[in-house]
Structure formats: structure tokens, C-alpha cells
Design a protein around this motif. Structure first.
Motif, PDB file in Angstrom:
ATOM      1  N   PRO A  37       0.829  -1.211   0.000  1.00 23.87           N
ATOM      2  CA  PRO A  37       0.000   0.000   0.000  1.00 23.87           C
ATOM      3  C   PRO A  37       0.862   1.259   0.000  1.00 23.87           C
ATOM      4  O   PRO A  37       1.965   1.263   0.531  1.00 23.87           O
ATOM      5  CB  PRO A  37      -0.812  -0.115   1.287  1.00 23.87           C
ATOM      6  CG  PRO A  37      -0.083  -1.077   2.139  1.00 23.87           C
ATOM      7  CD  PRO A  37       0.683  -1.977   1.226  1.00 23.87           C
ATOM      8  N   MET A  38       0.362   2.319  -0.626  1.00 26.41           N
ATOM      9  CA  MET A  38       1.076   3.585  -0.678  1.00 26.41           C
ATOM     10  C   MET A  38       0.249   4.680  -0.009  1.00 26.41           C
ATOM     11  O   MET A  38       0.411   5.853  -0.292  1.00 26.41           O
ATOM     12  CB  MET A  38       1.391   3.961  -2.125  1.00 26.41           C
ATOM     13  CG  MET A  38       2.319   2.977  -2.784  1.00 26.41           C
ATOM     14  SD  MET A  38       2.910   3.436  -4.420  1.00 26.41           S
ATOM     15  CE  MET A  38       1.482   4.002  -5.257  1.00 26.41           C
ATOM     16  N   ARG A  39      -0.646   4.268   0.874  1.00 27.12           N
ATOM     17  CA  ARG A  39      -1.522   5.191   1.580  1.00 27.12           C
ATOM     18  C   ARG A  39      -1.533   4.792   3.047  1.00 27.12           C
ATOM     19  O   ARG A  39      -1.447   3.621   3.385  1.00 27.12           O
ATOM     20  CB  ARG A  39      -2.932   5.082   1.011  1.00 27.12           C
ATOM     21  CG  ARG A  39      -3.959   5.907   1.728  1.00 27.12           C
ATOM     22  CD  ARG A  39      -5.339   5.603   1.244  1.00 27.12           C
ATOM     23  NE  ARG A  39      -5.455   5.927  -0.167  1.00 27.12           N
ATOM     24  CZ  ARG A  39      -6.584   6.201  -0.771  1.00 27.12           C
ATOM     25  NH1 ARG A  39      -7.699   6.153  -0.105  1.00 27.12           N
ATOM     26  NH2 ARG A  39      -6.611   6.497  -2.035  1.00 27.12           N
ATOM     27  N   THR A  41      -2.203   6.453   7.458  1.00 27.35           N
ATOM     28  CA  THR A  41      -2.643   7.485   8.385  1.00 27.35           C
ATOM     29  C   THR A  41      -1.493   7.846   9.308  1.00 27.35           C
ATOM     30  O   THR A  41      -0.826   6.970   9.850  1.00 27.35           O
ATOM     31  CB  THR A  41      -3.832   6.974   9.223  1.00 27.35           C
ATOM     32  OG1 THR A  41      -4.867   6.557   8.337  1.00 27.35           O
ATOM     33  CG2 THR A  41      -4.364   8.059  10.136  1.00 27.35           C
ATOM     34  N   THR A  61      -4.490  11.551   6.402  1.00 25.15           N
ATOM     35  CA  THR A  61      -4.302  10.431   5.481  1.00 25.15           C
ATOM     36  C   THR A  61      -3.347  10.908   4.405  1.00 25.15           C
ATOM     37  O   THR A  61      -3.568  11.957   3.797  1.00 25.15           O
ATOM     38  CB  THR A  61      -5.647   9.991   4.862  1.00 25.15           C
ATOM     39  OG1 THR A  61      -6.530   9.623   5.923  1.00 25.15           O
ATOM     40  CG2 THR A  61      -5.458   8.816   3.930  1.00 25.15           C
ATOM     41  N   VAL A  62      -2.274  10.148   4.189  1.00 22.55           N
ATOM     42  CA  VAL A  62      -1.214  10.594   3.289  1.00 22.55           C
ATOM     43  C   VAL A  62      -0.896   9.543   2.227  1.00 22.55           C
ATOM     44  O   VAL A  62      -1.159   8.363   2.407  1.00 22.55           O
ATOM     45  CB  VAL A  62       0.075  10.925   4.082  1.00 22.55           C
ATOM     46  CG1 VAL A  62      -0.133  12.106   4.993  1.00 22.55           C
ATOM     47  CG2 VAL A  62       0.577   9.728   4.870  1.00 22.55           C
ATOM     48  N   LEU A  63      -0.331  10.010   1.131  1.00 28.27           N
ATOM     49  CA  LEU A  63       0.224   9.153   0.085  1.00 28.27           C
ATOM     50  C   LEU A  63       1.736   9.271   0.164  1.00 28.27           C
ATOM     51  O   LEU A  63       2.263  10.366   0.355  1.00 28.27           O
ATOM     52  CB  LEU A  63      -0.231   9.608  -1.300  1.00 28.27           C
ATOM     53  CG  LEU A  63      -1.704   9.466  -1.626  1.00 28.27           C
ATOM     54  CD1 LEU A  63      -1.987  10.045  -3.007  1.00 28.27           C
ATOM     55  CD2 LEU A  63      -2.133   8.028  -1.579  1.00 28.27           C
ATOM     56  N   TYR A  64       2.430   8.148   0.022  1.00 25.82           N
ATOM     57  CA  TYR A  64       3.886   8.157   0.086  1.00 25.82           C
ATOM     58  C   TYR A  64       4.432   7.228  -0.985  1.00 25.82           C
ATOM     59  O   TYR A  64       3.701   6.442  -1.579  1.00 25.82           O
ATOM     60  CB  TYR A  64       4.385   7.750   1.482  1.00 25.82           C
ATOM     61  CG  TYR A  64       3.778   6.486   2.024  1.00 25.82           C
ATOM     62  CD1 TYR A  64       4.319   5.247   1.726  1.00 25.82           C
ATOM     63  CD2 TYR A  64       2.647   6.528   2.828  1.00 25.82           C
ATOM     64  CE1 TYR A  64       3.759   4.088   2.219  1.00 25.82           C
ATOM     65  CE2 TYR A  64       2.077   5.373   3.332  1.00 25.82           C
ATOM     66  CZ  TYR A  64       2.639   4.154   3.024  1.00 25.82           C
ATOM     67  OH  TYR A  64       2.080   3.012   3.509  1.00 25.82           O
ATOM     68  N   LYS A  66       6.359   4.188  -2.912  1.00 28.54           N
ATOM     69  CA  LYS A  66       6.226   2.734  -2.729  1.00 28.54           C
ATOM     70  C   LYS A  66       7.276   2.165  -1.785  1.00 28.54           C
ATOM     71  O   LYS A  66       6.993   1.286  -0.988  1.00 28.54           O
ATOM     72  CB  LYS A  66       6.317   2.041  -4.087  1.00 28.54           C
ATOM     73  CG  LYS A  66       6.009   0.562  -4.032  1.00 28.54           C
ATOM     74  CD  LYS A  66       6.051  -0.044  -5.412  1.00 28.54           C
ATOM     75  CE  LYS A  66       4.653  -0.411  -5.823  1.00 28.54           C
ATOM     76  NZ  LYS A  66       4.572  -1.097  -7.087  1.00 28.54           N
ATOM     77  N   ILE A  87       6.665  12.009   2.059  1.00 35.71           N
ATOM     78  CA  ILE A  87       5.212  12.058   1.850  1.00 35.71           C
ATOM     79  C   ILE A  87       4.937  12.896   0.612  1.00 35.71           C
ATOM     80  O   ILE A  87       5.420  14.003   0.465  1.00 35.71           O
ATOM     81  CB  ILE A  87       4.510  12.634   3.091  1.00 35.71           C
ATOM     82  CG1 ILE A  87       4.712  11.697   4.263  1.00 35.71           C
ATOM     83  CG2 ILE A  87       3.030  12.876   2.825  1.00 35.71           C
ATOM     84  CD1 ILE A  87       4.188  12.212   5.592  1.00 35.71           C
ATOM     85  N   ILE A  91      -4.299  13.554   1.645  1.00 28.54           N
ATOM     86  CA  ILE A  91      -5.598  13.403   0.976  1.00 28.54           C
ATOM     87  C   ILE A  91      -6.728  13.412   1.977  1.00 28.54           C
ATOM     88  O   ILE A  91      -6.546  13.258   3.155  1.00 28.54           O
ATOM     89  CB  ILE A  91      -5.666  12.119   0.127  1.00 28.54           C
ATOM     90  CG1 ILE A  91      -5.292  10.884   0.946  1.00 28.54           C
ATOM     91  CG2 ILE A  91      -4.737  12.238  -1.055  1.00 28.54           C
ATOM     92  CD1 ILE A  91      -5.507   9.601   0.200  1.00 28.54           C
TER      93      ILE A  91
END
Length: 91
Positions: A37-39, A41, A61-64, A66, A87, A91
Motif C-alpha cells: 500500500p502507498m496510503r 494514516t 491520510t497521506v500518500l507516500y 512505494k 510524503i 488526501i
């Protein structure tokens, strides 16, 4: 329950979201084919650097990337610790 963990400087502790179990069309994904997962908390955030305050907060909630961060296990749960610069977006 949040672990008693305080990251230093510009580091954050992220709990990764669960990997997808099914595709959008309903096909079940086997464990060997699941993507990392690339998402996640943000569970805890450090105070930031001297000249750069933190822009993410606990609960975001963040995207980072791989392969961002280092995996750690606290109180039986798996987390990632990474720099705020790893990060990509909130989102």
C-alpha cells in the motif's frame, strides 16, 4: 490505541492502509500478488526542523512513495517511520 512513540525532527509514524483484497471488477487478489500500500494514516509526527515546521498532523491520510520509510513494529502492530519529505500528498 496510539503507541507511546514520539518521532524526532521531521519524521512521522504512519500506519499503512490495508492492501486491496479485490479489484474494482470483483476479482480476488491472492496474497502473493498484492501490492504494497502507498496510503496510510499519520499516527505521530515530530516537531519539525528548526526552520521548517511540520505540515502534516496526527490523523492525516497521506500518500507516500512505494519504497518510502522503514518498517517498525510497536505493541504488536506494524508501522512505517519516514521523513516528511517522503510524503507525496495529504488526501
Amino acid at each position: 490505541m496510539t503507541p507511546t512513540f514520539k518521532p524526532l525532527h521531521d519524521r512521522v509514524l504512519v500506519q499503512a492502509a490495508a492492501a486491496e483484497e479485490k479489484t474494482a471488477s470483483g476479482i480476488i487478489i491472492p496474497d502473493t500478488a498484492k501490492e504494497k500500500p502507498m496510503r496510510g494514516t499519520v499516527v505521530a509526527a515530530g516537531p519539525g526542523k528548526k526552520d521548517e515546521p511540520m505540515t502534516v498532523q496526527t490523523g492525516d491520510t497521506v500518500l507516500y512513495g512505494k519504497y518510502a520509510g522503514t518498517e517498525v513494529s510497536l505493541e504488536g502492530k506494524d508501522y512505517l517511520i519516514m521523513r516528511e519529505s517522503d510524503i507525496l500528498a495529504v488526501i
